[in-house]
Write a protein that holds these residues in place. Sequence first.
Motif, PDB file in Angstrom:
ATOM      1  N   THR A  94     -45.716  83.780  38.478  1.00 21.25           N
ATOM      2  CA  THR A  94     -44.483  83.746  37.670  1.00 21.25           C
ATOM      3  C   THR A  94     -43.238  83.760  38.558  1.00 21.25           C
ATOM      4  OG1 THR A  94     -44.663  86.165  37.478  1.00 21.25           O
ATOM      5  CG2 THR A  94     -45.515  84.826  35.647  1.00 21.25           C
ATOM      6  N   LYS A  95     -43.301  84.516  39.666  1.00 21.54           N
ATOM      7  CA  LYS A  95     -42.170  84.567  40.580  1.00 21.54           C
ATOM      8  C   LYS A  95     -41.987  83.224  41.291  1.00 21.54           C
ATOM      9  CE  LYS A  95     -40.215  87.081  44.483  1.00 21.54           C
ATOM     10  NZ  LYS A  95     -40.416  88.150  45.503  1.00 21.54           N
ATOM     11  N   LEU A  96     -43.101  82.603  41.660  1.00 23.18           N
ATOM     12  CA  LEU A  96     -43.033  81.314  42.319  1.00 23.18           C
ATOM     13  C   LEU A  96     -42.418  80.253  41.390  1.00 23.18           C
ATOM     14  CD1 LEU A  96     -46.500  81.185  44.120  1.00 23.18           C
ATOM     15  CD2 LEU A  96     -44.259  81.632  45.156  1.00 23.18           C
ATOM     16  N   VAL A  97     -42.839  80.293  40.118  1.00 22.14           N
ATOM     17  CA  VAL A  97     -42.300  79.338  39.137  1.00 22.14           C
ATOM     18  C   VAL A  97     -40.806  79.557  38.953  1.00 22.14           C
ATOM     19  CG1 VAL A  97     -42.338  78.650  36.709  1.00 22.14           C
ATOM     20  CG2 VAL A  97     -44.486  79.030  37.931  1.00 22.14           C
ATOM     21  N   LYS A  98     -40.386  80.820  38.891  1.00 24.96           N
ATOM     22  CA  LYS A  98     -38.970  81.144  38.703  1.00 24.96           C
ATOM     23  C   LYS A  98     -38.139  80.665  39.888  1.00 24.96           C
ATOM     24  CE  LYS A  98     -36.001  83.089  35.945  1.00 24.96           C
ATOM     25  NZ  LYS A  98     -35.798  82.586  34.577  1.00 24.96           N
ATOM     26  N   GLU A  99     -38.642  80.874  41.082  1.00 26.67           N
ATOM     27  CA  GLU A  99     -37.919  80.434  42.275  1.00 26.67           C
ATOM     28  C   GLU A  99     -37.804  78.906  42.304  1.00 26.67           C
ATOM     29  OE1 GLU A  99     -39.974  82.060  45.595  1.00 26.67           O
ATOM     30  OE2 GLU A  99     -39.032  84.040  45.417  1.00 26.67           O
ATOM     31  N   GLN A 100     -38.861  78.227  41.852  1.00 28.06           N
ATOM     32  CA  GLN A 100     -38.833  76.763  41.808  1.00 28.06           C
ATOM     33  C   GLN A 100     -37.769  76.286  40.828  1.00 28.06           C
ATOM     34  OE1 GLN A 100     -40.388  74.676  43.722  1.00 28.06           O
ATOM     35  NE2 GLN A 100     -39.759  72.778  42.693  1.00 28.06           N
ATOM     36  N   GLU A 101     -37.676  76.949  39.672  1.00 27.35           N
ATOM     37  CA  GLU A 101     -36.662  76.582  38.682  1.00 27.35           C
ATOM     38  C   GLU A 101     -35.254  76.768  39.241  1.00 27.35           C
ATOM     39  OE1 GLU A 101     -37.443  78.925  35.261  1.00 27.35           O
ATOM     40  OE2 GLU A 101     -39.146  77.711  34.584  1.00 27.35           O
ATOM     41  N   VAL A 102     -35.061  77.855  39.981  1.00 29.08           N
ATOM     42  CA  VAL A 102     -33.744  78.127  40.581  1.00 29.08           C
ATOM     43  C   VAL A 102     -33.379  77.023  41.575  1.00 29.08           C
ATOM     44  CG1 VAL A 102     -32.469  79.685  42.114  1.00 29.08           C
ATOM     45  CG2 VAL A 102     -33.853  80.625  40.246  1.00 29.08           C
ATOM     46  N   ARG A 103     -34.339  76.608  42.388  1.00 27.82           N
ATOM     47  CA  ARG A 103     -34.071  75.566  43.383  1.00 27.82           C
ATOM     48  C   ARG A 103     -33.806  74.217  42.713  1.00 27.82           C
ATOM     49  NH1 ARG A 103     -38.359  78.247  45.937  1.00 27.82           N
ATOM     50  NH2 ARG A 103     -39.837  76.575  45.408  1.00 27.82           N
ATOM     51  N   GLU A 104     -34.526  73.928  41.620  1.00 23.11           N
ATOM     52  CA  GLU A 104     -34.298  72.682  40.896  1.00 23.11           C
ATOM     53  C   GLU A 104     -32.906  72.669  40.265  1.00 23.11           C
ATOM     54  OE1 GLU A 104     -37.482  72.455  38.134  1.00 23.11           O
ATOM     55  OE2 GLU A 104     -38.959  71.749  39.601  1.00 23.11           O
TER      56      GLU A 104
END
Length: 213
Positions: A94-104
């Motif tokens: 979940t943290k990895l997905v959240k970080e990916q969304e932030v970068r996108e």
Amino acid sequence: MQKFSLLLAYFFSALAAIAANGMEEPKRLIKEEFLQRVRNENPELIIERASVEEAKAREVGIRLSSPMVGYMRMTEGEDTRNGIEISQSIAFPTKLVKEQEVRENESSLQQKKLEYQKGVVLAEASKSYFSFWSTYERNKIVKEKLYWLKQHHQISRATTRSDSSAQLHLLEIESEVDILENEVLISETYLTVVKNNLRIFVPDLNLAFLTPV
């Protein structure tokens, strides 16, 4: 007959001067070509594009912490064993997905910022080009007017005798020549300023004999 000869002489001298000026090959600057160079070479836009590329690079892939490498030594009685320990911390999905969304989102915002900045720069560049064009045309008109007024002045001076009205007319022409010469000087100065302003948008633009189209 003498007056006609003078008129004919000044006419041919005017044609010769125009032909001589035409020998200098102007460098024509078309608006669309100028704006395209702004898109490619403008320092602000180059910086913004670099920021977009950097954000896109951060957007790709999963960011994990660097692995930890440690040296181990175990002793049991007289036996000694040496080894290497490697550990890797992995975040929750979940943290990895959240970080990916932030970068996108960061990449998307950076792209929007680039498009906005491009619009602002191109609008200012268009205004600068129009100022160059209008100043160049006005300067050309004033210089042509001065040229022909000087021709008229020379003809009038050559044909003026003791006629007081003709002498008064000659003085009026001389006054107009002085005024136009001052206008040309001001116009040339302002043309240099607006021409140099084009380099704000394209620093390597060659200004020598540059003319708008």
